[in-house]
Design a protein around this motif. Sequence first.
Motif, short mmCIF file in Angstrom:
data_model
loop_
_atom_site.label_atom_id
_atom_site.label_comp_id
_atom_site.label_asym_id
_atom_site.label_seq_id
_atom_site.Cartn_x
_atom_site.Cartn_y
_atom_site.Cartn_z
N ALA A 7 50.43 127.48 111.32
CA ALA A 7 51.69 127.03 111.65
C ALA A 7 51.51 125.44 111.70
O ALA A 7 52.43 124.52 111.84
N VAL A 8 50.17 124.93 111.86
CA VAL A 8 49.90 123.55 112.16
C VAL A 8 48.49 123.45 111.37
O VAL A 8 47.67 124.41 111.48
N PRO A 76 62.46 122.95 118.23
CA PRO A 76 61.82 123.45 117.09
C PRO A 76 61.13 124.84 117.19
O PRO A 76 60.43 125.08 116.33
N TYR A 77 61.22 125.45 118.49
CA TYR A 77 60.78 127.07 118.39
C TYR A 77 61.56 127.83 117.49
O TYR A 77 62.38 127.81 117.71
N LEU A 126 53.38 133.64 114.77
CA LEU A 126 54.41 132.74 115.58
C LEU A 126 55.59 133.01 115.05
O LEU A 126 56.67 133.33 115.70
N TYR A 127 56.00 132.89 113.59
CA TYR A 127 57.07 133.35 113.04
C TYR A 127 56.90 133.74 111.63
O TYR A 127 55.97 133.24 110.80
N VAL A 136 49.33 131.15 114.98
CA VAL A 136 48.93 130.16 115.62
C VAL A 136 47.91 130.94 116.57
O VAL A 136 47.85 132.05 116.51
N TRP A 137 47.35 130.00 117.63
CA TRP A 137 46.14 130.92 118.34
C TRP A 137 46.89 131.43 119.56
O TRP A 137 48.10 130.73 119.86
N LYS B 129 55.58 116.48 113.06
CA LYS B 129 54.21 117.15 113.33
C LYS B 129 53.16 116.53 113.93
O LYS B 129 52.05 116.68 113.99
N TRP B 134 56.85 117.43 120.26
CA TRP B 134 57.90 118.31 119.43
C TRP B 134 56.68 119.58 119.15
O TRP B 134 57.22 120.67 119.37
N PHE B 137 56.93 122.57 121.89
CA PHE B 137 57.76 123.43 121.80
C PHE B 137 57.72 124.48 120.32
O PHE B 137 58.17 125.28 120.47
N HIS B 138 57.31 123.67 119.33
CA HIS B 138 57.08 124.35 118.03
C HIS B 138 56.16 125.53 117.99
O HIS B 138 56.33 126.57 117.73
N LEU B 139 54.72 125.14 118.56
CA LEU B 139 54.06 125.99 118.35
C LEU B 139 53.68 127.01 119.58
O LEU B 139 53.12 127.87 119.63
N GLY B 141 56.51 127.21 122.31
CA GLY B 141 57.36 127.50 122.83
C GLY B 141 57.56 127.17 124.51
O GLY B 141 58.08 127.58 125.35
#
Lengths: 148, 403
Positions: A7-8, A76-77, A126-127, A136-137, B129, B134, B137-139, B141
């Motif tokens: 995811a990253v 952005p979750y 994660l999604y 994700v970890w 990113k 940001w 929240f994204h990675l 929550g």
Amino acid sequence: MATRVPAVEGWFTLGEEGAPALLGSRCAGCGTYAFPAEASFCRNPDCDGQEFETVELSRRGRIWSYTDARYQPPPPYLAADPYVPFCLAAVELAAEKLVVMGQVVGGVTVDDLRVGDEVELVIDTLYGEGDQDFVVWKWRPVAGPAGG
Amino acid sequence: MPDDKRVAVLGAGMHPWGKWGRPFVEYGLVAAREALADAGLAWRDVEFVSGADTIRNGYPGFVAGATFAQALGWTGARVSSCYAACASGAAAIASARAQILAGLCDVALVVGADTTPKGFFAPVGGDRKDDPDWLRFHLLGATNPTYFALYARRRMDRFGATEEDFAQVKVKNARHGQANPNARYRGEVTVDEVLASPMVADPLRLLEICATSDGGAAVVLASMEFARRHGGGAEPTVTINAVSTVTPAFPNTVIEMPNFSTDSAVALGAAGGDGGAFRPSITAAAYAEAGIGPEDLDLAEVYDLSAALELDWYEDIGLCGEGEGEKLLRDGVTALGGRVPVNPSGGLSCFGEAIPAQAIAQVCECVWQLRGAATGRQVEGARVAVTANQGLFGHGSSVVLAR
């Protein structure tokens, strides 16, 4: 089968060859670690190091503290529908002397966790999007002799 | 204390906190006019305008200082604006104070105001990113209450804090805020009501987590010399004796919003360094500058983003040792009538947070307390007060006031 996509980019390994790990940086000058990795500066005010190696961080650590998310976090979750609450933990890595946040794997509630408990790193979804699993970890409690 | 480190607070003003849904400029204007009237000064007397920015209302709060100056009517006053997240108000005060202490102006107006959206604070939009705020929240929550809850849970597991302790902080602050005309929530709250409110981030419940509010606050600051002239030779009633806007010291070993990790303490070996937790260093710097210690305090306004966090602050500002916050609360030391009332205004608990206005609002409350004008919530005989707060990304905020 869904393809696993980080995811990253560049923050962790998927563990395709061995166990997964977070990727941090280590300053060649003073040994200070950073997560996520720093490429341009060392956080130590007494070090002007500019060379960093990418290193895998300890896969196990102890819980510094923990909580959960009872309500769906805002974008952005990207939450599953219906939303399923999850736990988060801040975990102390002894060798690196730093604390790293992460979600805790599903199925674990705050009642299963205590400050000081040992956890290990895993890679988890994660999604999902189409046929891709964005991963994700996450931290997973290590069941010890005393039951955790 | 010698003149050269003090500035006088001649006026304080606020627009009541709420969820009014009007442009933030209106709140700032009301607060500014109230502060000027309180000071007995006209807008044309102001030589320097210091604005605390909101990031939620367009081009950084329309770059706040100039927007407020235009709303009051252009006079050619010099301007500065700053953003330091929750510490923005203290940063704006620090900027105005520096202008006065440097002899560059005699009278400065500091203003902060915000209009806030509903619900959890979310990061600024877009696909960003490279922004940790940001990404968390994204990675993860990880919302703001996530971080507050980590601190709260750690108190429970380490010091034996209970859910009831946290609820008692809320009950105390709700009681304090009842008589405060600027507070948004002014009803009495019971422990049972707190414990019956929904769990948001275990162990924190809805009534223990700071809301987001609209509001505005302003102060008029002046040089000591101007204040004496303006007051017909009398010493000004309230002065600012110190402002701390410190950053953390490496290694910061406590996980801080919005970060994914702490600093690594490896390079310092077993000897440790000058680092550690950030919060205690914020007021320590203010006390050193003012030449006081926590034992001199008559009251404190601290940033109770959660009810549990107020207990951390008791220790961080030096009211007691680590792990002793619960006892201080249970003994009534921090309630009105106690030795050092904390958040006599009702705190964030009764206000909710209007980010760029909040640190200024803390100062307004101290001004009224030190003047003996805090009707219905007065700390009797208050002479020394401190504010404490911390802004995202490493912004300390503390102001020492005295009469």
